[in-house]
Write an enzyme that holds these catalytic residues in place. Structure first.
Site, PDB file in Angstrom:
ATOM      1  N   CYS A  48       0.816  -1.219   0.000  1.00 39.54           N
ATOM      2  CA  CYS A  48       0.000   0.000   0.000  1.00 39.54           C
ATOM      3  C   CYS A  48       0.845   1.263   0.000  1.00 39.54           C
ATOM      4  CB  CYS A  48      -0.941   0.005   1.207  1.00 39.54           C
ATOM      5  SG  CYS A  48      -1.990  -1.451   1.340  1.00 39.54           S
ATOM      6  N   CYS A 121      -2.501   3.165   3.102  1.00 38.43           N
ATOM      7  CA  CYS A 121      -3.268   2.142   3.813  1.00 38.43           C
ATOM      8  C   CYS A 121      -4.307   2.786   4.721  1.00 38.43           C
ATOM      9  CB  CYS A 121      -2.340   1.212   4.595  1.00 38.43           C
ATOM     10  SG  CYS A 121      -3.161  -0.313   5.135  1.00 38.43           S
ATOM     11  N   LYS A 123      -5.761   3.487   7.700  1.00 39.36           N
ATOM     12  CA  LYS A 123      -5.884   4.478   8.775  1.00 39.36           C
ATOM     13  C   LYS A 123      -5.081   5.747   8.505  1.00 39.36           C
ATOM     14  CE  LYS A 123      -8.418   1.418  10.497  1.00 39.36           C
ATOM     15  NZ  LYS A 123      -8.186   0.466   9.403  1.00 39.36           N
ATOM     16  N   CYS A 193      -5.249  -1.893  -1.338  1.00 36.50           N
ATOM     17  CA  CYS A 193      -6.169  -2.974  -1.722  1.00 36.50           C
ATOM     18  C   CYS A 193      -7.236  -2.473  -2.690  1.00 36.50           C
ATOM     19  CB  CYS A 193      -6.806  -3.564  -0.479  1.00 36.50           C
ATOM     20  SG  CYS A 193      -5.595  -4.288   0.642  1.00 36.50           S
ATOM     21  N   SER A 469     -13.537  -5.186   7.953  1.00 35.82           N
ATOM     22  CA  SER A 469     -12.755  -4.700   6.824  1.00 35.82           C
ATOM     23  C   SER A 469     -13.688  -4.198   5.739  1.00 35.82           C
ATOM     24  CB  SER A 469     -11.894  -5.834   6.275  1.00 35.82           C
ATOM     25  OG  SER A 469     -11.377  -5.509   5.001  1.00 35.82           O
TER      26      SER A 469
END
Length: 561
Positions: A48, A121, A123, A193, A469
């Site tokens: 990421c 990514c 957060k 992702c 998720s």
């Protein structure tokens, strides 16, 4: 014109500070112009964020071209995909708070004029929005971009497929060799992702909040266009400083509603609810609460046919027309409000410049939606007096009733799932995974994906005071508040008791007298509350400070007087 950085570079008494800055290569010309933090969340621990160091190069060039001086900082990042299902997943939500605090300390500590925050990514993105809203200093959020699809037997893959393959392997649907092939093919290189999971959901949210330039976050990580968008973002942050464009002009109740509507229209990650509430809290926006998401979801059909519940991935959305195309549909339908953005142009001006690729079918018309209602709902009841979040991506069910199967942790549940111990009709309850009780409010992708792999996703319900998720789907309900650790009713449910979930009625109830059990024990929940897992360090600090998931699970105190 006075500027923030004058506090460290202007006047006779700042000679020592200037001397140190000269050692870094600065000179009088640099001291005269804006000094801009390039705040990076680079790490090569996962795909990421691993190219963010490269992305910083054109960002710096853009800052210099606009007359600013870039200075570099870096923070941590915790990979959700890598830590999923492990003890390390507890650090994920905690990292959001640490990153936001790091940005504040770096920028305000050095009296810098502005900041551009490079994120990837999950957060890192809301952390950037939280920090800008908190500081109200000119800034831009730039997302590193999505990964490209993997390929296996002619099918596009994301990491979601690997998690689901684990469940399929446990059920005997595929063998270990097939699992290994899927594992090797799913993640072909740099980028976050690839579905409308949390990273891409929050990247879209930053665009509709006005904190990211329209289209910049859509560009995939390895695209030839990425450097150009990064260069332009570097120029924009200097323009923000020169024209004093402030984050709280952009982060308003209307822009938060815009972001929530765009996310509902794409059946986005339920984590976005947690993160938008946190950003609203940091910006001290009143009147934007968890109930807004239910009303939005009921009035916003899903038009983005995106994974996890749909067919397409983030790259496909980019090729179809990106966030601007979603925006066009929303503008045409009169569903969002015009708001300012970091570019100096309004949101609608940015949207109207967007192009739709002829023949695309990733984004539907509202007259022909993927689903008639949005991707989430908010429920209340004797199981969740402060509310909880139901994810509706990937299924059409709005009612479920069945016997409770209670587990005290994610690991306990995953072991039973892997041993084929869950039956159709079960209501799985995983407790003690909330913000304080976890601590860290872990995601349950390992469990939900295993259920999908065993073809149980549409036949069971899963309830937790943890979260999910963006890649999770099925009849899943998270963010139950109050959490078990604080004596919430979820702590008192017993195996076999009948749980009723009614999305249309917005209720989640248990056929048991939970209130009498709570009253019997008063304020002493030691019979259900596990011992503290951590007594020192960052984990213990987070557990002590974190607030309710119904308000974003933040550790700062923006409304504290």
């Amino acid at each position: 014109m006075s500027k923030r950085s004058d506090a460290i570079v202007k006047g006779r008494d700042r000679a020592a500070a200037r001397a140190m800055l000269r050692a870094t290569g600065m000179d009088d010309e640099n001291f005269a112009g804006p000094i801009i933090a390039v705040f990076n969340t680079w790490t090569n621990m996962g795909p990421c964020n691993m190219d963010l160091d490269k992305l910083a190069v054109p960002v710096r060039a853009g800052i210099r071209a606009a007359g600013g001086t870039p200075v570099d900082f870096n923070s941590i990042a915790v990979s959700d995909g890598i830590t999923m299902g492990s003890e390390g997943m507890r650090a994920s939500l905690m990292s959001r708070e640490v990153i936001a605090d790091s940005i504040e300390l770096a920028v305000k500590g050095h009296s810098l004029d502005g900041v551009i925050i490079l994120v990837a990514c999950d957060k890192t993105i809301p952390a950037a929005g939280m920090a800008l809203a908190r500081m109200n200093i000119p800034g831009v959020v730039l997302y590193g971009g999505s990964i490209m699809p993997g390929k296996h037997k002619g099918k596009d893959l994301s990491v979601q497929d690997v998690f689901e393959a684990v469940g399929a392997c446990a059920a005997g649907i595929i063998d270990d060799a097939e699992l290994k092939e899927i594992e090797k093919a799913a993640c072909p290189g740099a980028g976050a992702c690839g579905g409308q999971f949390t990273a891409n959901s929050m990247a879209m949210a930053m665009t509709f909040l006005g904190l990211s330039p329209m289209g910049a976050n859509d560009v995939p990580a390895i695209s030839d266009d990425k450097n150009a968008s990064a260069y332009r973002a570097g120029q924009i942050v200097v323009e923000c400083v020169n024209e004093n464009r402030l984050p709280r002009e952009m982060v308003t109740k209307k822009s938060l509603m815009n972001a929530a509507i765009a996310l509902s229209a794409t059946a986005a990650s339920t984590n976005a609810i947690l993160h938008l509430l946190a950003i609203a809290s940091e910006a001290q926006v009143e009147g934007f609460d968890i109930d807004a998401f239910d009303a939005i979801s009921r009035s916003t059909p899903v038009i983005g046919d995106l994974k996890p519940g749909g067919k397409y991935m983030a790259f496909d959305l980019y090729a179809a027309g990106g966030s601007g195309l979603i925006g066009k549909r929303l503008v045409d339908a009169g569903m969002i409000d015009d708001q300012p953005t970091v570019t100096g142009r309004s949101l609608f001006e940015e949207i109207l410049d967007s192009k739709e690729t002829e023949g695309q079918d990733v984004v539907r018309q509202f007259s022909d939606p993927v689903k008639s209602r949005g991707g989430y709902g908010i429920l209340y009841g004797d199981l969740a007096p402060e509310g909880c979040v139901v994810k509706l991506a990937g299924h059409g069910a709005l009612f479920f009733e069945g016997p409770a199967r209670v587990f005290e942790s994610e690991e306990d549940c995953f072991e039973v799932v892997q041993n084929n111990g869950i039956k159709k009709g079960d209501v799985i309850i995983i407790r003690n995974e909330g913000p304080a009780g976890g601590p860290g409010m872990r995601e349950m992708l390992g469990v939900t994906a295993a259920l999908v792999g065993q073809d149980l996703a549409d036949h069971v319900a899963l309830i937790t005071d943890g979260r999910f998720s963006g890649a999770s789907y099925g009849f899943v309900i998270g963010h139950v508040a109050p959490e078990a650790y604080h004596g919430g009713p979820i702590a008192f449910v017993k195996d076999g008791e009948i749980v009723t979930i009614d999305v249309e009625a917005r209720t989640i109830n248990v056929k048991a007298d939970l209130q009498s059990r709570m009253a019997e024990w008063g304020s002493d929940y030691s019979h259900v509350r596990p011992k503290k897992k951590y007594r020192t360090g960052a984990y213990a600090k987070f557990a002590k400070l974190v607030g309710s998931a119904s308000k974003g699970a933040v550790t700062s105190f923006p409304f504290d007087t």
